[in-house]
Design a protein around this motif. Structure first.
Motif, short mmCIF file in Angstrom:
data_model
loop_
_atom_site.label_atom_id
_atom_site.label_comp_id
_atom_site.label_asym_id
_atom_site.label_seq_id
_atom_site.Cartn_x
_atom_site.Cartn_y
_atom_site.Cartn_z
N ARG A 43 131.28 -31.04 61.09
CA ARG A 43 131.06 -31.66 59.54
C ARG A 43 130.81 -32.86 59.33
NH1 ARG A 43 136.34 -29.38 56.28
NH2 ARG A 43 135.66 -30.77 54.67
N GLU A 93 123.99 -24.47 56.41
CA GLU A 93 125.83 -24.38 56.31
C GLU A 93 125.86 -23.56 56.14
OE1 GLU A 93 126.60 -28.12 55.88
OE2 GLU A 93 126.10 -29.17 57.72
N VAL A 133 130.92 -33.25 53.29
CA VAL A 133 130.37 -33.42 54.64
C VAL A 133 130.32 -34.63 54.91
CG1 VAL A 133 128.12 -32.56 56.60
CG2 VAL A 133 129.13 -30.91 54.85
#
Lengths: 340, 307
Positions: free
Chosen positions: A52, B138, A25
């Motif tokens: 990302r 995430e 990321v």
């Protein structure tokens, strides 16, 4: 070899990392397309991977910690700090978190983050946007500092940094971005022989040995390499003095072996860095080389660095402050003439 | 802005007996630490949690140690025990033993065990917790990340950077502010301007504030807070006004003894203990002492780290 500009090489390495690893990321200020970062290193990433690539507020003091938290939980964050000068905002996180977690928590965790940031002057950006502050990181145990030059395998170094389980500060140089990548071809960069060391972040040793025996070694890194190579070439052409140039990539841990090997051949050492002189990279190298290779040295190690002061904005003043080809050539000449 | 929360979401996962027993064990563990210090069996430093136990126990009652994450501060023993129940590992760590949870490297305020972390710099822990919450979001793990801070942390700029980030990025982060009214020796009014709760409200974060030592009240409010984070995935800021009876660390107390005595009348152990039958409470207290004796013996028997 590729002749691509270094900024393109780093950008393509990022693309490759995003394509091959889904734990990578990237976060930083102004990194989104179409802008793609202040130095355009992240261009094209957010369009392909909108989830990302995270654009952030101007909150560096926290962002280092945010990246650390992500790394603690299994991601491979790449934090772009727009100007290297701004690492100063992150020092609590760097010193009291990023560098400590692994050992302090008894190896139960790792912090595999990469901080990418451009350092260096010669662009007239003035005192807070031109510094080479990587030396401040060298006193922080538990982190790595990697500062490749245009002749290093930039792609390989960045990929190795992301794959490294240790926190890596990846120092890019502002002038390097616009210059072509100059990889050795058949063991040569231009007229100079170039040998690459082993390891994750190899060092390069340049020599003019085809022309004559070297009487001094210059050790440098990052954006100072082209200046060191120019000084070496000038010394050959104008003074028939030969020196070897060692370009480190890994500053922390400090890769000393190629320096010691070169000093064993040449008997003298000049350190060259763009940061300020006091407590610099050169000071650490000098101390270690003098501890380990005293008998090889004909003369004390000399340091070439910026004057202890600010990097002025005006180009003329900046040139006076930062070390250049002439400073380096003079230091090498003085040592080359020194007798045991 | 106030959280619009359904009271039915409150699901205390522990009985009053369990809450009391956990608080009691933390209290006696900390008192034992101070005794071991006086006896010269501990060195270094410690920051005891005596008086604040209801906060750790009430909040952590809602957390799942397999999934959720807790990040604590220098005053971390209560949070650690409530979350991990690893008393031997903690005592051995504080005593510098090789069997300590961090092999004796971290000591009192630098702990790591599974999903529990603590660190000793006030401004440091909120950014790292924010990153943890971001990673967990995430990964879609469903984890709630809870960071415990104090009124002292309100002086750190990174807190406000992170309230902004947590709100902006809708992070599953619970910030628990344990306002014990003293940052080391500095009283609240000499260090904090404005409103504690409004700080988070300004960032659009849901908040709640309690002024109680009642573990059942705290558990109920914490349940709503954790549920909010779990259900909405967005942050919550819970202010728990509290008090520590013990010094900041050891022997550095200049507070008015009358003030401390008044606060002790509302000792969370008394408040909860009064609701238990005498024999039940006595049984829990005896079990606590028995366990503590075993914990001390195990830690003392462990080899010293290093050397």
């Amino acid at each position: 070899m590729s002749g691509k500009r270094c900024v393109t090489v780093v950008n393509e390495a990022l693309v490759e990392l995003f394509e091959t690893r889904d734990d990578v990321v990237l976060l930083g200020e102004d990194v989104l397309d179409p802008y793609g970062g202040a130095f355009k290193v992240t261009q094209g990433l957010s369009e392909r991977w909108p989830d990302r690539v995270l654009t952030t507020p101007i909150s560096e003091a926290s962002l280092f910690g945010v990246a650390a938290g992500m790394a603690l939980r299994g991601q491979r964050p790449i934090l772009e700090i727009m100007f290297g000068d701004f690492i100063a905002l992150g020092f609590d996180q760097i010193v009291n978190g990023i560098g400590k977690f692994r050992e302090m928590f008894d190896e139960q965790v790792s912090v595999p983050l990469v901080v990418r940031t451009p350092m260096g002057g010669r662009r007239g950006y003035g005192p807070t946007h031109s510094q080479s502050l990587e030396k401040l990181l060298l006193g922080v145990p538990g982190i790595c500092v990697v500062a490749p030059s245009e002749c290093h395998d930039l792609r390989g170094a960045l990929i190795a940094a992301v794959e490294d389980d240790r926190p890596v500060f990846f120092i890019e140089n502002k002038l390097m971005y616009g210059r072509p990548q100059r990889r050795p071809v058949n063991g040569y960069v231009d007229e100079l022989r170039c040998v690459e060391s082993e390891g994750r972040y190899p060092a390069l040793t340049f020599s003019g040995n085809d022309f004559g025996p070297a009487s001094a070694t210059i050790v440098t890194y990052g954006g100072m390499l082209p200046i060191a190579l120019e000084a070496a070439t000038e010394l050959i052409l104008e003074h028939e003095q030969f020196c070897e140039v060692v370009a480190l990539s890994s500053l922390l841990p400090l890769e000393l072996e190629p320096v010691l090997e070169s000093v064993a051949r040449t008997g003298a050492l000049v350190t060259a860095e763009e940061g300020t002189l006091t407590a610099g990279v050169g000071a650490e190298i000098a101390a270690r080389v003098q501890e380990l290779a005293w008998d090889d040295l004909r003369a004390p190690v000399r340091r070439v660095a910026a004057r202890d002061g600010i990097v002025p904005a005006a180009r003329g003043l900046e040139d006076e402050m930062l070390p250049g080809v002439r400073d380096l050539a003079a230091a090498v000449s003085a040592l080359a003439e020194a007798r045991a | 802005m106030h959280a619009d929360l359904d009271a039915n979401l409150t699901r205390p996962s522990a009985s009053l007996e369990e809450l009391y027993a956990r608080m009691r064990f933390i209290r006696r563990f900390e008192e034992t630490l101070l005794e071991l210090f006086s006896a010269g069996k501990l060195v270094g430093t410690t920051h005891t949690y005596i008086g604040q136990e209801a906060n750790a126990v009430g909040v952590i009652a809602h957390l799942d140690r397999e999934r959720d994450v807790v990040f604590s501060n220098h005053r971390c023993h209560g949070h650690y025990l409530a979350f991990t129940d690893d008393a031997v590992g903690l005592l051995a760590e504080v005593m510098g033993r090789s069997t300590g949870v961090c092999g004796g490297k971290g000591g009192s305020q630098h702990l790591c065990n599974g999903n529990f972390y603590s660190n000793g710099v006030q401004g440091s822990i909120v950014p790292v917790s924010t990153g943890i919450a971001l990673a967990e979001k995430e990964k879609a793990s469903g984890a709630v990340t809870t960071v415990f801070i104090g009124d002292g942390t309100l002086g750190q700029g990174t807190l406000y950077e992170c309230l902004n980030l947590a709100s902006l990025w809708r992070l599953p982060l619970l910030v628990v502010v344990e306002n014990n009214h003293y940052a080391q020796t500095t009283p609240f009014h000499l260090a904090v301007a404005g409103d504690v709760r409004a700080r988070a409200e300004a960032f659009g974060i849901a908040t709640d504030e309690l002024d109680t030592t009642d573990v059942e009240e705290i558990t109920a409010a914490a349940g709503r807070a954790v549920e909010h984070v779990r259900e909405t995935g967005s942050p919550f800021y819970l202010v728990l006004n509290t008090y520590r009876f013990s010094p900041h660390s050891k022997g550095d107390d200049h507070r008015d003894p009358d003030e401390i005595a008044t606060r002790r009348e509302r000792d969370p152990l008394l408040v909860a203990g009064e609701r238990l039958a005498d024999d039940v409470r006595a049984g829990l207290d005896a079990a606590c002492e028995e366990r503590l004796t075993e914990v001390v013996a195990a830690a003392e028997a462990a080899p010293e780290a290093g050397g």
